[in-house]
Scaffold this motif. Structure first.
Motif, PDB file in Angstrom:
ATOM      1  N   THR A   1       0.812  -1.220   0.000  1.00  0.00           N
ATOM      2  CA  THR A   1       0.000   0.000   0.000  1.00  0.00           C
ATOM      3  C   THR A   1       0.844   1.268   0.000  1.00  0.00           C
ATOM      4  O   THR A   1       0.366   2.338  -0.375  1.00  0.00           O
ATOM      5  CB  THR A   1      -0.924   0.013   1.228  1.00  0.00           C
ATOM      6  N   THR A   2       2.088   1.140   0.442  1.00  0.00           N
ATOM      7  CA  THR A   2       2.982   2.306   0.484  1.00  0.00           C
ATOM      8  C   THR A   2       4.170   2.043  -0.430  1.00  0.00           C
ATOM      9  O   THR A   2       5.063   1.267  -0.078  1.00  0.00           O
ATOM     10  CB  THR A   2       3.476   2.568   1.920  1.00  0.00           C
TER      11      THR A   2
ATOM     12  N   ASP B   1       6.938   3.515  -1.248  1.00  0.00           N
ATOM     13  CA  ASP B   1       8.321   3.712  -0.814  1.00  0.00           C
ATOM     14  C   ASP B   1       8.785   2.652   0.200  1.00  0.00           C
ATOM     15  O   ASP B   1       9.976   2.490   0.449  1.00  0.00           O
ATOM     16  CB  ASP B   1       8.508   5.121  -0.241  1.00  0.00           C
ATOM     17  N   LYS B   2       7.821   1.909   0.788  1.00  0.00           N
ATOM     18  CA  LYS B   2       8.195   0.839   1.720  1.00  0.00           C
ATOM     19  C   LYS B   2       8.309  -0.515   1.026  1.00  0.00           C
ATOM     20  O   LYS B   2       8.726  -1.502   1.640  1.00  0.00           O
ATOM     21  CB  LYS B   2       7.166   0.752   2.851  1.00  0.00           C
TER      22      LYS B   2
END
Length: 231
Positions: free
Chosen positions: A177-178, A180-181
């Protein structure tokens, strides 16, 4: 003996005679040992073709004999056999072991690191311990049958293919969902799965699970999208 791959059993003047059906009945199907038993009138005849004989005893004797523990003794025995010679382990009677005359014609004494206040072992226990040590010194791995059953470990190409398959499916399901992670989560997933020490068969099974979940997700998405008809 059969547990650890030994089968040349020689009996000297057995108390209850031979053949002995009671011995066969209690041998737990070790028939290949029972059927090869050789019986001798004297100890000298039983060891005539051997070039190294160790006598087992827990009692000190009034004679100058090398005294070995089970590890050193079995190292010597395996080295002797590897050179093409024959060797034997001499065990005494159940009730009172070996006499001095019998130990005198052996090359050394083998004794176990037992508690001196309670040093007596029965023959089965003594044979088991020394047969186990012989097997261990012979370099025969205890884990080999388990390795054969487990199969060959998966190659790195198979593991990378599995990782990429999983990551692609997780991308499609919206797991990351993120954005950059995502790299850190992928590294964690690969590290976690890498500890599994997958075999080739396990990689195929795991990829089959991923494919099944992917197909199930596709069906759910198709069911949520309802076609609209217009007239």
């Amino acid at each position: 003996m059969a547990n650890f791959g030994l089968w040349d059993l020689r009996l000297v003047n057995p108390r209850d005679g031979w053949p002995n059906e009671k011995a066969r009945a209690t041998a737990s199907k070790a028939d290949h040992v029972i059927e090869r038993v050789r019986v001798f009138e004297t100890l000298e005849a039983a060891i005539a073709d051997l070039t190294l004989v160790y006598a087992t005893t827990a009692r000190s004797r009034d004679m100058r004999k090398p005294v070995l523990g089970p590890e050193d003794a079995c190292q010597n025995l395996t080295a002797h056999i590897d050179q093409g010679f024959q060797a034997g382990l001499l065990f005494g009677r159940e009730r009172w072991g070996l006499n001095n005359e019998e130990i005198a014609i052996s090359d050394a004494i083998v004794t176990l690191p037992v508690e001196q206040a309670f040093a007596s072992l029965n023959i089965a226990q003594a044979v088991l311990i020394l047969a186990y040590e012989w097997r261990r010194q012979s370099g025969l791995s205890a884990t080999l049958p388990f390795k054969e059953a487990i199969g060959e470990p998966a190659g790195k190409d198979e593991l990378v293919g599995m990782f990429e398959h999983l990551e692609k499916t997780l991308d499609k399901s919206g797991f990351f969902t993120t954005p950059d992670k995502r790299p850190a989560m992928i590294n964690n997933l690969r590290t976690m799965l890498g500890r599994g020490q997958f075999t080739s068969q396990e990689v195929r099974t795991f990829r089959g699970i991923i494919s099944s979940l992917d197909r199930a997700h596709e069906r759910q998405r198709e069911n949520r999208v309802k076609p609209i008809k217009t007239e």
